[in-house]
Design an enzyme around this catalytic site. Structure first.
Site, mmCIF file in Angstrom:
data_model
loop_
_atom_site.group_PDB
_atom_site.id
_atom_site.type_symbol
_atom_site.label_atom_id
_atom_site.label_comp_id
_atom_site.label_asym_id
_atom_site.label_seq_id
_atom_site.Cartn_x
_atom_site.Cartn_y
_atom_site.Cartn_z
ATOM 1 N N GLY A 67 0.839 -1.195 0.000
ATOM 2 C CA GLY A 67 0.000 0.000 0.000
ATOM 3 C C GLY A 67 0.872 1.242 0.000
ATOM 4 O O GLY A 67 2.018 1.202 0.463
ATOM 5 N N GLN A 119 2.956 9.977 1.316
ATOM 6 C CA GLN A 119 4.289 9.372 1.338
ATOM 7 C C GLN A 119 5.150 9.770 0.146
ATOM 8 O O GLN A 119 6.348 9.522 0.148
ATOM 9 C CB GLN A 119 4.170 7.842 1.393
ATOM 10 C CG GLN A 119 3.596 7.341 2.715
ATOM 11 C CD GLN A 119 3.439 5.842 2.701
ATOM 12 O OE1 GLN A 119 2.485 5.326 2.127
ATOM 13 N NE2 GLN A 119 4.370 5.127 3.306
ATOM 14 N N CYS A 177 5.846 -0.065 7.617
ATOM 15 C CA CYS A 177 5.512 1.085 6.785
ATOM 16 C C CYS A 177 6.727 1.448 5.938
ATOM 17 O O CYS A 177 7.847 1.460 6.446
ATOM 18 C CB CYS A 177 5.139 2.256 7.685
ATOM 19 S SG CYS A 177 4.762 3.757 6.776
ATOM 20 N N LEU A 178 6.495 1.748 4.666
ATOM 21 C CA LEU A 178 7.610 2.101 3.780
ATOM 22 C C LEU A 178 8.290 3.399 4.226
ATOM 23 O O LEU A 178 9.433 3.647 3.866
ATOM 24 C CB LEU A 178 7.120 2.238 2.331
ATOM 25 C CG LEU A 178 6.577 0.950 1.688
ATOM 26 C CD1 LEU A 178 6.035 1.243 0.297
ATOM 27 C CD2 LEU A 178 7.643 -0.141 1.633
ATOM 28 N N HIS A 218 -4.396 1.703 7.724
ATOM 29 C CA HIS A 218 -3.035 2.249 7.760
ATOM 30 C C HIS A 218 -2.890 3.386 6.733
ATOM 31 O O HIS A 218 -2.350 4.449 7.045
ATOM 32 C CB HIS A 218 -2.049 1.110 7.465
ATOM 33 C CG HIS A 218 -0.612 1.506 7.420
ATOM 34 N ND1 HIS A 218 0.296 1.129 8.381
ATOM 35 C CD2 HIS A 218 0.093 2.242 6.518
ATOM 36 C CE1 HIS A 218 1.485 1.630 8.073
ATOM 37 N NE2 HIS A 218 1.392 2.304 6.942
ATOM 38 N N GLU A 219 -3.401 3.166 5.520
ATOM 39 C CA GLU A 219 -3.259 4.178 4.463
ATOM 40 C C GLU A 219 -4.123 5.409 4.744
ATOM 41 O O GLU A 219 -3.707 6.534 4.498
ATOM 42 C CB GLU A 219 -3.599 3.589 3.088
ATOM 43 C CG GLU A 219 -2.740 2.401 2.646
ATOM 44 C CD GLU A 219 -1.240 2.619 2.789
ATOM 45 O OE1 GLU A 219 -0.774 3.767 2.687
ATOM 46 O OE2 GLU A 219 -0.521 1.631 3.023
ATOM 47 N N HIS A 249 -2.388 7.633 7.027
ATOM 48 C CA HIS A 249 -1.398 8.469 6.320
ATOM 49 C C HIS A 249 -2.063 9.730 5.771
ATOM 50 O O HIS A 249 -1.484 10.816 5.838
ATOM 51 C CB HIS A 249 -0.799 7.707 5.128
ATOM 52 C CG HIS A 249 0.393 6.866 5.477
ATOM 53 N ND1 HIS A 249 1.534 7.385 6.033
ATOM 54 C CD2 HIS A 249 0.628 5.543 5.310
ATOM 55 C CE1 HIS A 249 2.423 6.406 6.207
ATOM 56 N NE2 HIS A 249 1.897 5.283 5.785
HETATM 57 ZN ZN LIG Z 1 2.723 3.414 5.844
#
Ligand SMILES: [Zn+2]
Length: 173
Positions: free
Chosen positions: A43, A48, A88-89, A130-131, A134
């Site tokens: 995702g 991000q 998380c990236l 989660h997204e 963000h």
């Molecule tokens: Zn994330």
């Protein structure tokens, strides 16, 4: 396209509703998928990549037909609670145990501009929550239990040093 890493202050941005799906938007979403696959993520949220729009993408299966684009997403129903590890990236190498709803009904707009309403369960539901966090300027570390957050302090400091931005000002509530 680069994925912003903690503690980049842009990650705390509350994004704005996307009013129009232009060719530029379609192009950018395409590039988000490439960036996400390259980073081996499931995702990716607009925040991000430094874009303040309510857009996120996800692909749990990694197959082309698993690609989802969610524009102006809203969770209209949720049920069940369970804690599981997530990463998380934007927080490379960190994992935390986070409480999420087990099932969510997500209303959003697809890249074709059509309204969509999809029920997500387990890992897919976790990714959706989660997204959306963000898009509200929130990272999973802001949802850690206080004791877990304390345990992660050293790792967060390492990221702050590595990615050189100012340390985060706010504390967990
Ligand atoms: Zn994330």
């Amino acid at each position: 396209m680069e994925i912003l890493k903690y503690p980049d202050p842009f990650l705390r941005t509350r994004t704005k509703k996307l009013e129009q799906i232009t060719n530029g938007v379609i192009e950018r979403v395409r590039e988000m998928f490439e960036t996400m696959y390259k980073a081996h993520g499931v995702g990716l949220a607009a925040t991000q990549i430094g874009w303040d729009a309510r857009v996120f993408i996800k692909n749990i299966t990694g197959k082309p037909e698993g690609e989802e684009v969610h524009i102006n997403p809203v969770i209209v129903e949720k049920s069940g609670d369970y804690a599981d590890e997530e990463g998380c990236l934007s927080l490379p190498s960190l994992r935390g145990k986070i409480e999420r709803s087990e099932e969510v009904l997500l209303r959003s707009m697809g890249i074709d501009g059509e309204a969509q309403e999809v029920r997500h369960k387990n890992l897919a539901a976790r990714a959706v929550q989660h997204e959306i966090d963000h898009l509200d300027g929130m990272l999973f570390i802001h949802r850690l239990r206080p004791a877990d957050r304390v345990l992660m302090r050293g790792a967060l400091r390492d990221l702050e040093r590595k990615y050189k931005a100012r340390p985060e000002q706010d504390s967990p509530s």
